[in-house]
Design a protein around this motif. Structure first.
Motif, PDB file in Angstrom:
ATOM      1  N   ILE A   1       0.845  -1.206   0.000  1.00  0.00           N
ATOM      2  CA  ILE A   1       0.000   0.000   0.000  1.00  0.00           C
ATOM      3  C   ILE A   1       0.878   1.254   0.000  1.00  0.00           C
ATOM      4  CG2 ILE A   1      -1.612   1.370   1.409  1.00  0.00           C
ATOM      5  CD1 ILE A   1      -2.996  -0.981   0.149  1.00  0.00           C
ATOM      6  N   LEU A   2       1.867   1.272   0.889  1.00  0.00           N
ATOM      7  CA  LEU A   2       2.730   2.442   0.983  1.00  0.00           C
ATOM      8  C   LEU A   2       3.609   2.614  -0.255  1.00  0.00           C
ATOM      9  CD1 LEU A   2       3.719   2.487   4.764  1.00  0.00           C
ATOM     10  CD2 LEU A   2       1.927   3.779   3.593  1.00  0.00           C
ATOM     11  N   ARG A   3       3.917   1.501  -0.956  1.00  0.00           N
ATOM     12  CA  ARG A   3       4.696   1.599  -2.193  1.00  0.00           C
ATOM     13  C   ARG A   3       3.944   2.455  -3.210  1.00  0.00           C
ATOM     14  NH1 ARG A   3       4.239  -3.236  -4.505  1.00  0.00           N
ATOM     15  NH2 ARG A   3       5.578  -4.201  -2.972  1.00  0.00           N
ATOM     16  N   VAL A   4       2.635   2.260  -3.285  1.00  0.00           N
ATOM     17  CA  VAL A   4       1.826   3.060  -4.208  1.00  0.00           C
ATOM     18  C   VAL A   4       1.820   4.519  -3.761  1.00  0.00           C
ATOM     19  CG1 VAL A   4      -0.482   3.384  -5.179  1.00  0.00           C
ATOM     20  CG2 VAL A   4       0.383   1.059  -4.767  1.00  0.00           C
ATOM     21  N   LEU A   5       1.647   4.728  -2.467  1.00  0.00           N
ATOM     22  CA  LEU A   5       1.558   6.095  -1.936  1.00  0.00           C
ATOM     23  C   LEU A   5       2.908   6.819  -1.929  1.00  0.00           C
ATOM     24  CD1 LEU A   5      -0.834   5.390   1.058  1.00  0.00           C
ATOM     25  CD2 LEU A   5      -1.388   6.604  -1.070  1.00  0.00           C
ATOM     26  N   ALA A   6       4.003   6.071  -2.030  1.00  0.00           N
ATOM     27  CA  ALA A   6       5.338   6.673  -1.952  1.00  0.00           C
ATOM     28  C   ALA A   6       5.613   7.646  -3.097  1.00  0.00           C
ATOM     29  CB  ALA A   6       6.410   5.586  -1.915  1.00  0.00           C
ATOM     30  N   ASP A   7       4.754   7.621  -4.124  1.00  0.00           N
ATOM     31  CA  ASP A   7       4.947   8.587  -5.206  1.00  0.00           C
ATOM     32  C   ASP A   7       4.540   9.995  -4.785  1.00  0.00           C
ATOM     33  OD1 ASP A   7       2.150   8.636  -5.267  1.00  0.00           O
ATOM     34  OD2 ASP A   7       1.992   7.761  -7.274  1.00  0.00           O
ATOM     35  N   GLY A   8       3.962  10.121  -3.579  1.00  0.00           N
ATOM     36  CA  GLY A   8       3.585  11.423  -3.042  1.00  0.00           C
ATOM     37  C   GLY A   8       2.228  11.916  -3.493  1.00  0.00           C
ATOM     38  N   ALA A   9       1.617  11.208  -4.428  1.00  0.00           N
ATOM     39  CA  ALA A   9       0.298  11.619  -4.923  1.00  0.00           C
ATOM     40  C   ALA A   9      -0.798  11.084  -4.002  1.00  0.00           C
ATOM     41  CB  ALA A   9       0.080  11.095  -6.340  1.00  0.00           C
ATOM     42  N   GLU A  10      -1.961  11.644  -4.173  1.00  0.00           N
ATOM     43  CA  GLU A  10      -3.134  11.196  -3.434  1.00  0.00           C
ATOM     44  C   GLU A  10      -3.800  10.084  -4.251  1.00  0.00           C
ATOM     45  OE1 GLU A  10      -7.190  13.418  -2.562  1.00  0.00           O
ATOM     46  OE2 GLU A  10      -5.439  14.484  -1.770  1.00  0.00           O
TER      47      GLU A  10
ATOM     48  N   SER B   1      -7.036   6.889  -4.245  1.00  0.00           N
ATOM     49  CA  SER B   1      -8.265   6.392  -3.624  1.00  0.00           C
ATOM     50  C   SER B   1      -8.011   4.993  -3.059  1.00  0.00           C
ATOM     51  CB  SER B   1      -9.393   6.328  -4.656  1.00  0.00           C
ATOM     52  OG  SER B   1      -9.147   5.284  -5.589  1.00  0.00           O
ATOM     53  N   ALA B   2      -8.880   4.578  -2.158  1.00  0.00           N
ATOM     54  CA  ALA B   2      -8.761   3.232  -1.590  1.00  0.00           C
ATOM     55  C   ALA B   2      -8.891   2.183  -2.693  1.00  0.00           C
ATOM     56  CB  ALA B   2      -9.817   3.027  -0.513  1.00  0.00           C
ATOM     57  N   GLY B   3      -9.750   2.437  -3.667  1.00  0.00           N
ATOM     58  CA  GLY B   3      -9.909   1.501  -4.779  1.00  0.00           C
ATOM     59  C   GLY B   3      -8.638   1.362  -5.594  1.00  0.00           C
TER      60      GLY B   3
ATOM     61  N   VAL C   1      -8.224  -3.500   2.391  1.00  0.00           N
ATOM     62  CA  VAL C   1      -7.514  -2.227   2.273  1.00  0.00           C
ATOM     63  C   VAL C   1      -8.108  -1.198   3.229  1.00  0.00           C
ATOM     64  CG1 VAL C   1      -7.095  -0.248   0.747  1.00  0.00           C
ATOM     65  CG2 VAL C   1      -6.609  -2.558  -0.034  1.00  0.00           C
ATOM     66  N   THR C   2      -9.435  -1.152   3.317  1.00  0.00           N
ATOM     67  CA  THR C   2     -10.078  -0.200   4.227  1.00  0.00           C
ATOM     68  C   THR C   2      -9.615  -0.446   5.663  1.00  0.00           C
ATOM     69  OG1 THR C   2     -11.992   0.023   2.788  1.00  0.00           O
ATOM     70  CG2 THR C   2     -12.294   0.624   5.096  1.00  0.00           C
ATOM     71  N   LYS C   3      -9.595  -1.700   6.071  1.00  0.00           N
ATOM     72  CA  LYS C   3      -9.139  -2.047   7.427  1.00  0.00           C
ATOM     73  C   LYS C   3      -7.659  -1.672   7.603  1.00  0.00           C
ATOM     74  CE  LYS C   3      -8.863  -5.893  10.636  1.00  0.00           C
ATOM     75  NZ  LYS C   3      -9.102  -7.314  10.868  1.00  0.00           N
ATOM     76  N   MET C   4      -6.862  -1.949   6.580  1.00  0.00           N
ATOM     77  CA  MET C   4      -5.441  -1.632   6.654  1.00  0.00           C
ATOM     78  C   MET C   4      -5.217  -0.122   6.716  1.00  0.00           C
ATOM     79  SD  MET C   4      -2.529  -3.218   4.180  1.00  0.00           S
ATOM     80  CE  MET C   4      -3.464  -4.724   4.121  1.00  0.00           C
ATOM     81  N   LEU C   5      -5.993   0.622   5.947  1.00  0.00           N
ATOM     82  CA  LEU C   5      -5.859   2.081   5.965  1.00  0.00           C
ATOM     83  C   LEU C   5      -6.193   2.643   7.338  1.00  0.00           C
ATOM     84  CD1 LEU C   5      -7.392   3.085   2.503  1.00  0.00           C
ATOM     85  CD2 LEU C   5      -4.974   2.840   3.123  1.00  0.00           C
TER      86      LEU C   5
END
Length: 151
Positions: free
Chosen positions: A48-57, A59-61, A74-78
């Motif tokens: 999950i964090l690998r995707v977010l590491a690009d700094g962009a926002e 969605s959970a989907g 994913v919702t639980k993990m978030l």
């Protein structure tokens, strides 16, 4: 004079590959079980964090699809990553129903630490492999992926 061993048949060779794949998948399940008991990020959280590491926002989907996880997991993990301060949820001012997710500096630090450990482990295990052997492994895994996607 020694007796020559007969060559293995294609069926035997393929069965050897299938057995090796079963062993690999079992090792992956064991690793995930051990990983869940260790401190720090799990492999799923890391994905999950690998995707977010690009700094962009995102969605959970988007995160679920990119990390190959179910939206519910994913919702639980978030929720957990948010409580730990590793990501933040950002309401969309244009659409109150949509909430984006963004990594925090602490989340990026946790991601990078886990990533370093993973990279070091791969480098250690593959230190004596030549690039052609690694390319052959990657090719074999891609073929197996295609096979599984075709079943």
């Amino acid at each position: 004079m020694g007796r020559l061993m007969p060559e293995r048949t294609d069926v035997e060779v393929i069965e050897g590959l299938r057995a090796a794949l079963r062993e690999f998948l079992a090792a992956q399940r064991r690793l995930r079980g051990r990983d869940a008991q260790r401190p720090g990020l799990t492999f799923s959280q890391h994905a999950i964090l690998r995707v977010l590491a690009d700094g962009a926002e995102h969605s959970a989907g988007e995160l679920a699809a990119a990390a190959d996880l179910t939206p519910a997991s994913v919702t639980k993990m978030l929720d957990g990553l948010s409580r730990a301060g590793l990501l933040e949820r950002v309401p969309d001012p244009a659409d109150r129903r949509r909430v984006g997710v963004r990594i925090t500096p602490a989340g990026l630090e946790a991601f990078e630490a886990k990533n370093r450990r993973i990279t070091e482990a791969w480098a250690e295990v593959l230190a004596d492999a030549d690039p052609a052997e690694i390319d052959a492994m990657a090719s074999a895994l891609r073929r197996l992926t295609a096979l599984y996607d075709a079943l």
